[in-house]
Write an enzyme that holds these catalytic residues in place. Structure first.
Site, PDB file in Angstrom:
ATOM      1  N   ASP A 122       0.814  -1.034  -0.334  1.00 13.71           N
ATOM      2  CA  ASP A 122       0.140   0.472   0.384  1.00 13.71           C
ATOM      3  C   ASP A 122       0.817   1.500   0.300  1.00 13.71           C
ATOM      4  N   CYS A 179     -20.422  -6.221 -18.917  1.00 10.43           N
ATOM      5  CA  CYS A 179     -20.959  -5.769 -17.458  1.00 10.43           C
ATOM      6  C   CYS A 179     -20.677  -4.169 -16.397  1.00 10.43           C
ATOM      7  N   CYS A 182     -20.569  -2.061 -11.381  1.00 11.24           N
ATOM      8  CA  CYS A 182     -20.568  -1.461 -10.475  1.00 11.24           C
ATOM      9  C   CYS A 182     -20.298  -0.078 -10.664  1.00 11.24           C
ATOM     10  N   CYS A 186     -22.731   2.333  -7.691  1.00 12.48           N
ATOM     11  CA  CYS A 186     -22.028   3.445  -6.522  1.00 12.48           C
ATOM     12  C   CYS A 186     -23.054   4.672  -6.600  1.00 12.48           C
ATOM     13  N   CYS A 202     -16.042   9.380  -3.662  1.00  9.04           N
ATOM     14  CA  CYS A 202     -16.040   7.653  -3.147  1.00  9.04           C
ATOM     15  C   CYS A 202     -15.664   7.339  -2.377  1.00  9.04           C
ATOM     16  N   CYS A 232     -16.300   1.620   1.943  1.00  8.93           N
ATOM     17  CA  CYS A 232     -17.542   1.371   1.461  1.00  8.93           C
ATOM     18  C   CYS A 232     -17.213   0.498   0.665  1.00  8.93           C
ATOM     19  N   CYS A 235     -19.277  -1.296  -4.713  1.00  9.14           N
ATOM     20  CA  CYS A 235     -19.352  -2.086  -6.388  1.00  9.14           C
ATOM     21  C   CYS A 235     -18.304  -2.936  -6.429  1.00  9.14           C
ATOM     22  N   CYS A 239     -20.924  -6.938  -7.923  1.00  7.97           N
ATOM     23  CA  CYS A 239     -19.808  -8.295  -8.693  1.00  7.97           C
ATOM     24  C   CYS A 239     -20.448  -8.924  -8.622  1.00  7.97           C
TER      25      CYS A 239
HETATM   26  C1  B12 Z   1      -5.340   5.851  -2.805  1.00 11.71           C
HETATM   27  C2  B12 Z   1      -6.037   4.219  -2.816  1.00 11.71           C
HETATM   28  C3  B12 Z   1      -7.306   4.686  -2.683  1.00 11.71           C
HETATM   29  C4  B12 Z   1      -8.193   5.663  -2.747  1.00 11.71           C
HETATM   30  C5  B12 Z   1      -8.355   6.243  -4.259  1.00 11.71           C
HETATM   31  C6  B12 Z   1      -8.420   4.666  -5.346  1.00 11.71           C
HETATM   32  C7  B12 Z   1      -8.149   4.234  -6.773  1.00 11.71           C
HETATM   33  N1  B12 Z   1      -9.218   3.626  -7.260  1.00 11.71           N
HETATM   34  O1  B12 Z   1      -7.015   4.621  -6.495  1.00 11.71           O
HETATM   35  C8  B12 Z   1      -9.671   5.167  -2.161  1.00 11.71           C
HETATM   36  C9  B12 Z   1      -9.031   6.255  -0.422  1.00 11.71           C
HETATM   37  C10 B12 Z   1     -10.767   6.112  -2.738  1.00 11.71           C
HETATM   38  C11 B12 Z   1      -9.002   4.178  -1.879  1.00 11.71           C
HETATM   39  C12 B12 Z   1     -11.057   3.563  -2.234  1.00 11.71           C
HETATM   40  C13 B12 Z   1     -10.587   1.642  -1.783  1.00 11.71           C
HETATM   41  N2  B12 Z   1      -9.071   1.383  -1.680  1.00 11.71           N
HETATM   42 CO1  B12 Z   1      -7.110   1.391  -2.123  1.00 11.71          CO
HETATM   43  N3  B12 Z   1      -5.951   2.062  -2.679  1.00 11.71           N
HETATM   44  C14 B12 Z   1      -5.348   3.494  -2.677  1.00 11.71           C
HETATM   45  C15 B12 Z   1      -3.932   2.595  -3.452  1.00 11.71           C
HETATM   46  C16 B12 Z   1      -2.757   3.779  -1.841  1.00 11.71           C
HETATM   47  C17 B12 Z   1      -2.616   3.351  -4.429  1.00 11.71           C
HETATM   48  C18 B12 Z   1      -4.085   3.289  -5.695  1.00 11.71           C
HETATM   49  C19 B12 Z   1      -3.554   4.090  -7.012  1.00 11.71           C
HETATM   50  O2  B12 Z   1      -2.372   5.083  -7.322  1.00 11.71           O
HETATM   51  N4  B12 Z   1      -4.849   5.137  -7.277  1.00 11.71           N
HETATM   52  C20 B12 Z   1      -4.500   6.183  -8.519  1.00 11.71           C
HETATM   53  C21 B12 Z   1      -5.609   6.015 -10.451  1.00 11.71           C
HETATM   54  C22 B12 Z   1      -4.936   7.263 -11.009  1.00 11.71           C
HETATM   55  O3  B12 Z   1      -5.014   4.338  -9.593  1.00 11.71           O
HETATM   56  P1  B12 Z   1      -5.546   4.071 -10.700  1.00 11.71           P
HETATM   57  O4  B12 Z   1      -6.874   3.567 -10.056  1.00 11.71           O
HETATM   58  O5  B12 Z   1      -4.772   2.606 -10.969  1.00 11.71           O
HETATM   59  O6  B12 Z   1      -5.439   4.394 -12.337  1.00 11.71           O
HETATM   60  C23 B12 Z   1      -5.305   4.102 -13.239  1.00 11.71           C
HETATM   61  C24 B12 Z   1      -6.628   2.859 -13.853  1.00 11.71           C
HETATM   62  O7  B12 Z   1      -7.703   3.521 -14.006  1.00 11.71           O
HETATM   63  C25 B12 Z   1      -5.711   3.200 -15.071  1.00 11.71           C
HETATM   64  N5  B12 Z   1      -6.440   2.873 -16.542  1.00 11.71           N
HETATM   65  C26 B12 Z   1      -7.123   4.031 -17.127  1.00 11.71           C
HETATM   66  N6  B12 Z   1      -8.161   3.619 -18.007  1.00 11.71           N
HETATM   67  C27 B12 Z   1      -8.158   2.758 -18.596  1.00 11.71           C
HETATM   68  C28 B12 Z   1      -7.905   1.332 -18.397  1.00 11.71           C
HETATM   69  C29 B12 Z   1      -7.612  -0.053 -18.303  1.00 11.71           C
HETATM   70  C30 B12 Z   1      -8.412  -0.574 -19.348  1.00 11.71           C
HETATM   71  C31 B12 Z   1      -7.159  -0.859 -17.389  1.00 11.71           C
HETATM   72  C32 B12 Z   1      -7.813  -2.333 -17.251  1.00 11.71           C
HETATM   73  C33 B12 Z   1      -6.699   0.748 -16.838  1.00 11.71           C
HETATM   74  C34 B12 Z   1      -6.860   2.274 -17.216  1.00 11.71           C
HETATM   75  O8  B12 Z   1      -4.773   4.342 -15.325  1.00 11.71           O
HETATM   76  C35 B12 Z   1      -4.842   4.331 -14.518  1.00 11.71           C
HETATM   77  C36 B12 Z   1      -3.231   4.871 -14.269  1.00 11.71           C
HETATM   78  O9  B12 Z   1      -2.576   3.153 -13.917  1.00 11.71           O
HETATM   79  C37 B12 Z   1      -3.603   1.639  -3.656  1.00 11.71           C
HETATM   80  C38 B12 Z   1      -2.478   1.021  -3.112  1.00 11.71           C
HETATM   81  C39 B12 Z   1      -1.333   0.705  -4.513  1.00 11.71           C
HETATM   82  N7  B12 Z   1      -0.454   1.331  -3.961  1.00 11.71           N
HETATM   83  O10 B12 Z   1      -1.472   0.349  -5.730  1.00 11.71           O
HETATM   84  C40 B12 Z   1      -5.040   0.944  -2.313  1.00 11.71           C
HETATM   85  C41 B12 Z   1      -5.432  -0.486  -3.204  1.00 11.71           C
HETATM   86  C42 B12 Z   1      -5.834  -0.338  -4.154  1.00 11.71           C
HETATM   87  N8  B12 Z   1      -6.851  -0.074  -2.288  1.00 11.71           N
HETATM   88  C43 B12 Z   1      -7.526  -1.530  -1.610  1.00 11.71           C
HETATM   89  C44 B12 Z   1      -8.788  -1.364  -1.403  1.00 11.71           C
HETATM   90  C45 B12 Z   1      -9.209  -2.550  -0.944  1.00 11.71           C
HETATM   91  C46 B12 Z   1      -9.341  -0.193  -1.700  1.00 11.71           C
HETATM   92  C47 B12 Z   1     -11.121  -0.678  -1.193  1.00 11.71           C
HETATM   93  C48 B12 Z   1     -11.873  -1.544  -1.689  1.00 11.71           C
HETATM   94  C49 B12 Z   1     -11.315  -0.599   0.799  1.00 11.71           C
HETATM   95  C50 B12 Z   1     -12.931   0.561   0.589  1.00 11.71           C
HETATM   96  N9  B12 Z   1     -13.393  -1.076   1.067  1.00 11.71           N
HETATM   97  O11 B12 Z   1     -13.493   1.538   1.112  1.00 11.71           O
HETATM   98  C51 B12 Z   1     -11.755   1.083  -1.746  1.00 11.71           C
HETATM   99  C52 B12 Z   1     -11.912   1.173  -3.381  1.00 11.71           C
HETATM  100  C53 B12 Z   1     -12.229   1.600  -4.258  1.00 11.71           C
HETATM  101  C54 B12 Z   1     -12.404   1.779  -5.489  1.00 11.71           C
HETATM  102  N10 B12 Z   1     -13.260   1.489  -5.885  1.00 11.71           N
HETATM  103  O12 B12 Z   1     -11.129   1.732  -5.667  1.00 11.71           O
HETATM  104  C55 B12 Z   1      -6.318  -2.300  -2.568  1.00 11.71           C
HETATM  105  C56 B12 Z   1      -7.371  -3.159  -3.439  1.00 11.71           C
HETATM  106  C57 B12 Z   1      -7.420  -4.652  -3.427  1.00 11.71           C
HETATM  107  C58 B12 Z   1      -7.938  -5.275  -4.429  1.00 11.71           C
HETATM  108  N11 B12 Z   1      -8.046  -6.488  -4.976  1.00 11.71           N
HETATM  109  O13 B12 Z   1      -7.867  -4.497  -5.528  1.00 11.71           O
HETATM  110  C59 B12 Z   1      -5.155  -1.778  -2.403  1.00 11.71           C
HETATM  111  C60 B12 Z   1      -4.165  -2.024  -4.019  1.00 11.71           C
HETATM  112  C61 B12 Z   1      -4.522  -1.458  -1.305  1.00 11.71           C
HETATM  113  C62 B12 Z   1      -3.876  -3.147  -1.316  1.00 11.71           C
HETATM  114  N12 B12 Z   1      -2.669  -3.424  -1.283  1.00 11.71           N
HETATM  115  O14 B12 Z   1      -4.337  -4.357  -1.247  1.00 11.71           O
HETATM  116  N13 B12 Z   1      -8.213   3.783  -2.416  1.00 11.71           N
END
Ligand code: B12
Length: 340
Positions: A122, A179, A182, A186, A202, A232, A235, A239
């Site tokens: 994380d 699908c 999610c 939300c 979120c 929360c 989502c 699924c």
């Molecule tokens: C910041 C963070 C959050 C933030 C932002 C969420 C987000 N979606 O980024 C908040 C606080 C909202 C959050 C919430 C949650 N989180 Co969080 N979070 C993180 C953290 C620390 C960083 C994520 C990050 O870098 N975000 C920045 C965004 C821009 O990154 P991204 O969404 O990956 O964006 C990429 C893709 O969208 C991609 N993209 C764009 N277009 C397309 C198209 C396609 C086809 C694809 C494939 C990708 C793609 O481009 C972006 C750049 O790479 C990670 C740990 C880590 N270091 O990765 C945990 C992590 C993602 N979280 C986790 C969890 C469990 C949660 C929650 C479920 C907790 C809860 N129950 O409340 C929620 C889920 C909400 C959700 N739907 O995301 C777990 C997820 C495990 C898993 N199975 O995936 C992680 C991995 C932590 C862990 N070590 O286990 N989180």
């Protein structure tokens, strides 16, 4: 070491460089400033270990606990209960997973003394989900979480970055198809388009990461039935893959300590710092701090829909010792006035 999933990805630049920059430029990270730091490494894992990173060993640990969330459960039947996200019902996973990863790291060091390594759960500048997809652990769903057709999505990710050139696994393929459950489910529209979550919308961010009051427009979503007072899972709950493949966790260290999945709102609102720290020692809830939890439970108590509720919230606005909670109460009162 008991990990449920494991795979290897080569250290590499993200293929979503532009998407990530767009996400930041639109302010979707809210107050999580660390996501805008160390971008050289965060967006290109070859830069980790001072440029020596070659491979990333990704692991996953299942945390699903089979407490029901639907009709008939305390959080749904009793408006005085608020749901805790599944990941946060046991002991904080960060240290537990890091300890397990360090056992692996020590084993690797014993066999390859020249290898450099670093473990992250994380907290490191690493796109864990994208890297895990490349390592074959699952695919990034439209809600941006990693999904797997053996485990669903209730699993944590962890990483060991190493200077060893390990053979990479095959990347996982997406099965989301057309699908959009999610996105449709939300309650705050936080998944603004497939694969993009605006953190500011979120409920997980609003109830855990941000330290200010919860704006009026989100109160309905927080206080819904069930209300959500820490994180929360909507989502994931909707699924089809998560529903079909989740199985109860087997790591006793992170087992749920909250069998109902929910907490009593009034007890939390009236909790003292000592009670809070004793009851939630080692729990992820500590991240929100007592005042954040009290803000959340107040927001969950309702929208001031009845005269009794309004009187109660007005009293909190006057008398609660936490400034944040008093300000949250005023937001609820203003919101109630506006909606008549
Ligand atoms: C910041 C963070 C959050 C933030 C932002 C969420 C987000 N979606 O980024 C908040 C606080 C909202 C959050 C919430 C949650 N989180 Co969080 N979070 C993180 C953290 C620390 C960083 C994520 C990050 O870098 N975000 C920045 C965004 C821009 O990154 P991204 O969404 O990956 O964006 C990429 C893709 O969208 C991609 N993209 C764009 N277009 C397309 C198209 C396609 C086809 C694809 C494939 C990708 C793609 O481009 C972006 C750049 O790479 C990670 C740990 C880590 N270091 O990765 C945990 C992590 C993602 N979280 C986790 C969890 C469990 C949660 C929650 C479920 C907790 C809860 N129950 O409340 C929620 C889920 C909400 C959700 N739907 O995301 C777990 C997820 C495990 C898993 N199975 O995936 C992680 C991995 C932590 C862990 N070590 O286990 N989180």
């Amino acid at each position: 070491m008991g990990f449920h999933m494991v795979g290897v990805a080569s250290a590499a630049p993200t293929i979503f460089h532009e998407e990530y920059h767009r996400w930041l430029a639109q302010g979707m990270h809210g107050s999580m400033e660390y996501l805008a730091r160390n971008l050289d490494r965060r967006l290109d894992s070859r830069m980790l270990l001072d440029g020596a990173a070659k491979s990333i060993l990704m692991v996953g640990v299942n945390y699903y606990s089979d407490e029901r969330e639907g009709p008939g459960t305390p959080a749904t039947c009793n408006p005085r209960e608020g749901l805790i996200a599944r990941y946060a019902r046991g002991t904080d996973y960060h240290e537990v997973m890091l300890s397990a990863l360090r056992v692996l790291e020590n084993w690797v060091s014993a066999h390859y003394p020249e290898a450099l390594s670093r473990c992250y759960v994380d907290t490191g500048p690493l796109l864990e989900r994208e890297t895990a997809q490349r390592a074959g652990l699952g695919w990034v769903g439209k809600h941006t979480l990693l999904l797997n057709n053996e485990w669903g999505s209730y699993f944590f990710l962890g990483a060991m970055v190493t200077s060893l050139p390990l053979e990479p696994d095959e990347p996982a393929q997406s099965h989301c198809g057309t699908c959009t459950r999610c996105i449709d489910a939300c309650p705050t529209g936080a998944i603004t388009e497939p694969y993009v979550v605006d953190a500011r919308l979120c409920l997980s961010y609003l109830t855990i990461e941000q330290k200010e009051t919860i704006p009026g427009r989100f109160l309905k979503a927080v206080s819904g039935s069930p209300s959500r007072v820490f994180g929360c899972d909507i989502c994931q709950e909707v699924c089809p893959f998560t529903n079909r493949f989740s199985k109860p966790m087997t790591w006793p260290q992170i087992e749920s300590r909250i069998p109902s999945g929910s907490i009593n709102l009034i007890s939390m609102l009236n909790s003292t710092p000592q009670q809070f720290s004793e009851q939630f020692r080692g729990s992820p809830l500590k991240r929100a701090k007592l005042r954040g939890m009290q803000r959340n439970v107040l927001a969950a108590m309702g929208n001031g829909d009845s005269a009794d509720e309004l009187a109660f919230i007005a009293d909190v606005a006057e008398t609660h010792e936490e400034d944040l909670v008093r300000r949250q109460a005023n937001i609820i009162l203003d919101n109630a006035k506006e909606s008549g």
